[in-house]
Scaffold this motif. Structure first.
Motif, PDB file in Angstrom:
ATOM      1  N   PRO A 190      -8.747   0.358  10.756  1.00 32.42           N
ATOM      2  CA  PRO A 190      -9.222  -0.896  10.146  1.00 32.42           C
ATOM      3  C   PRO A 190     -10.652  -1.249  10.558  1.00 32.42           C
ATOM      4  N   GLN A 191     -11.019  -0.939  11.778  1.00 33.76           N
ATOM      5  CA  GLN A 191     -12.401  -1.194  12.212  1.00 33.76           C
ATOM      6  C   GLN A 191     -13.379  -0.297  11.459  1.00 33.76           C
ATOM      7  N   LEU A 192     -13.030   0.988  11.329  1.00 34.33           N
ATOM      8  CA  LEU A 192     -13.893   1.919  10.609  1.00 34.33           C
ATOM      9  C   LEU A 192     -14.030   1.501   9.149  1.00 34.33           C
ATOM     10  N   SER A 193     -12.953   1.023   8.561  1.00 33.76           N
ATOM     11  CA  SER A 193     -12.989   0.564   7.174  1.00 33.76           C
ATOM     12  C   SER A 193     -13.901  -0.649   7.027  1.00 33.76           C
ATOM     13  N   ARG A 194     -13.843  -1.554   7.981  1.00 29.67           N
ATOM     14  CA  ARG A 194     -14.700  -2.746   7.901  1.00 29.67           C
ATOM     15  C   ARG A 194     -16.174  -2.360   8.002  1.00 29.67           C
ATOM     16  N   PHE A 195     -16.502  -1.469   8.917  1.00 28.04           N
ATOM     17  CA  PHE A 195     -17.911  -1.119   9.104  1.00 28.04           C
ATOM     18  C   PHE A 195     -18.468  -0.262   7.967  1.00 28.04           C
ATOM     19  N   THR A 196     -17.626   0.507   7.298  1.00 31.38           N
ATOM     20  CA  THR A 196     -18.111   1.390   6.232  1.00 31.38           C
ATOM     21  C   THR A 196     -17.922   0.815   4.839  1.00 31.38           C
ATOM     22  N   GLY A 197     -17.050  -0.176   4.691  1.00 29.48           N
ATOM     23  CA  GLY A 197     -16.776  -0.699   3.364  1.00 29.48           C
ATOM     24  C   GLY A 197     -15.906   0.208   2.522  1.00 29.48           C
ATOM     25  N   VAL A 198     -15.313   1.233   3.132  1.00 32.56           N
ATOM     26  CA  VAL A 198     -14.488   2.220   2.445  1.00 32.56           C
ATOM     27  C   VAL A 198     -13.030   2.015   2.864  1.00 32.56           C
ATOM     28  N   SER A 199     -12.090   2.258   1.953  1.00 29.45           N
ATOM     29  CA  SER A 199     -10.681   1.954   2.211  1.00 29.45           C
ATOM     30  C   SER A 199     -10.107   2.785   3.350  1.00 29.45           C
TER      31      SER A 199
END
Length: 507
Positions: free
Chosen positions: A314-323
């Motif tokens: 979820p953190q990686l998704s938030r920083f990248t904007g990718v699902s």
């Protein structure tokens, strides 16, 4: 005024022809004929005179556009390097700096920095990351030029611009990290000879691979017994340690150094949940995540537990904007090419590589990576037209050659020697570290765009903070709200100009 002349043995570039040089030209031609080499014509130089207002100061300057011949030990011309020198006229100030500039590629001419950032004229492209369209393009006096604080010399390496090998010389003799740097260092020495500027403050700088070149050139200038001491290195959009750009299985570094640029881009395109007020704030959070939990997760590889993966996703998704689903399928490793295509797939758009503010539309929306880079085709037509127009019409320099904007070299030699024969990833950052340790008056300017994926800003920070780099404040960092060529955005052109002007004045 256009002047044709051959070079005297003691100085490979001069500003005016003399009767004695006519004999040299005849001798060169006769020697070439006897050796079986093609006859080499004398170099062509054009000198014009102009005025302009730069940094709020009215300046009269002499523009010298033309060829400098690099020669072998016997005086045989091997290559013609074309340069564009802008020198303030009037009484000579021995303390006036001179700055030597180039672009990158390798294989790019110096038109980008000259016509976009620091030359006395510039081409106007949309500041809001829109396509440049079709000609005519607007050219204006460049108030942001640095001519108020330094003379400027823009250099096109062999195989770029109008520069080329002569006679039977193989241009590959100049196509390599060290080969290229040696030719640039030789040119600088010849220019200092011809212009009487050996004791002037000196700056060198470049953009993109031009920063790689700058590191290699400082090694050639200061790494021998016959030093040419330099006051400053100007690095714009740095790439020094190429391990970050190596898309090799098992190499995790690039994923770490790319992540803050992904975060900045997601922030810009409104793909961030709980979006912070400023890109700087979000970038700071992303850097902490990238160098901490994310790097730790990648280094664990298959040993990463399911619980740890569940925390990272979820953190990686938030920083990248990718699902999270996409990131799970990519095993937490999002390559730049996939990011360009995936971030705005729901809008039917791709984003740029050189500048992720730009968007493009592909043939279809199903592919894995974009068809092309909208941040390059969005500006290249304007720059090529502007360079040819200014040089041929404004500077009266019009050789019967095609100006090669980019792509003029091939089979580049990336080997710089060293342990294990120089095998592995190229890293020229240690050249800068050594130069800083051995020249107490040397300083480094590092300018980076938040939306640059060709040379991500966190990668530049990584390269210039390794062991061997001084920590005494001589490396200055500046950041811009645009991409690789931050000067295409009007506000950042002015900021970049002011930042470098202050850097030069602070010597």
């Amino acid at each position: 005024m256009k002047v044709r002349f051959a070079l005297a043995a003691s100085a490979a570039m001069m500003l005016f022809a003399t009767p004695a040089l006519a004999a040299d030209k005849k001798g060169d031609a006769e020697a070439a004929e006897k050796s079986g080499d093609p006859a080499i014509p004398p170099p062509v130089v054009s000198v014009t005179h102009h005025t302009g207002t730069f940094g709020g100061v009215k300046i009269a300057y002499k523009a010298t556009a033309g060829e400098t011949y690099l020669k072998d030990k016997d005086g045989k011309p091997l290559a013609a390097i074309t340069s564009y020198s802008y020198v303030k006229e009037g009484a000579v100030d021995p303390n006036r700096p001179v700055t030597f500039l180039w672009n990158g590629g390798p294989g790019s001419g110096s038109l980008w920095l000259q016509m976009g950032a620091f030359g006395p004229k510039r081409v106007v492209v949309p500041s809001d990351a829109k396509d440049d369209g079709a000609p005519p393009y607007r050219m204006i006096d460049n108030a942001a030029s640095l001519l108020d604080v330094t003379d400027l010399v823009f250099i096109d390496p062999v195989g770029t611009g109008f520069s080329h090998a002569l006679g039977k010389t193989d241009p590959k003799d100049y196509w390599g990290v060290t080969k290229d740097a040696k030719s640039m260092a030789a040119f600088i020495r010849l220019w200092l000879d011809a212009n009487g500027r050996w004791n002037a403050p000196k700056y060198i700088g470049g953009e993109s691979y031009g920063t790689t070149r700058s590191a290699a050139v400082i090694n050639e200038l200061e790494g021998s017994y016959t030093d040419v001491a330099v006051n400053g290195i100007i690095l714009i959009s740095s790439i020094l340690d190429f391990s970050q750009a190596a898309d090799s299985p098992g190499n995790e570094l690039g994923y770490v150094t790319n992540l803050p640029s992904m975060a900045a881009t997601a922030w810009f395109h409104n793909k961030v949940q709980d979006k912070p007020a400023t890109v700087e704030q979000f970038v700071a959070e992303a850097k902490a995540f990238a160098i901490g939990p994310y790097a730790s997760a990648l280094l664990k590889g298959n040993a990463l537990s399911a619980a740890e993966r569940a925390q990272i996703l979820p953190q990686l998704s938030r920083f990248t904007g990718v699902s999270q689903t996409y990131l799970e399928h990519a095993d937490l490793r999002l390559s730049p090419g996939r990011f360009y295509k995936e971030l705005l797939r729901d809008r039917g758009l791709t984003i740029g590589r050189l500048d992720t503010r730009y968007t493009g539309k592909d043939y279809d929306n199903a592919g894995e990576e974009p068809d092309n880079d909208p941040s390059f085709y969005g500006i290249d037509g304007a720059y090529t037209a502007a360079m040819n127009h200014w040089v041929r019409e404004g500077l009266k320099y019009s050789p019967e050659r095609v100006y090669i904007s980019i792509g003029g070299v091939r089979d580049w030699d990336w080997n710089i020697g060293g342990p294990r024969g120089g095998e592995g990833y190229l890293n020229v950052a240690p050249y800068i570290g050594r130069a800083l340790r051995e020249n107490s008056g040397l300083r480094v300017f590092a300018g980076q765009g938040y939306y640059d994926f060709a040379t991500p800003f966190f990668g530049a920070e990584y390269s210039l903070t390794r062991t061997g780099m001084p920590t005494d404040g001589r490396i200055q960092w500046h950041y811009y709200n645009a991409g690789h060529m931050m000067y295409v955005r009007d506000e950042d052109l002015q900021k970049l100009s002011n930042d470098i002007r202050a850097f030069i004045r602070a010597r």
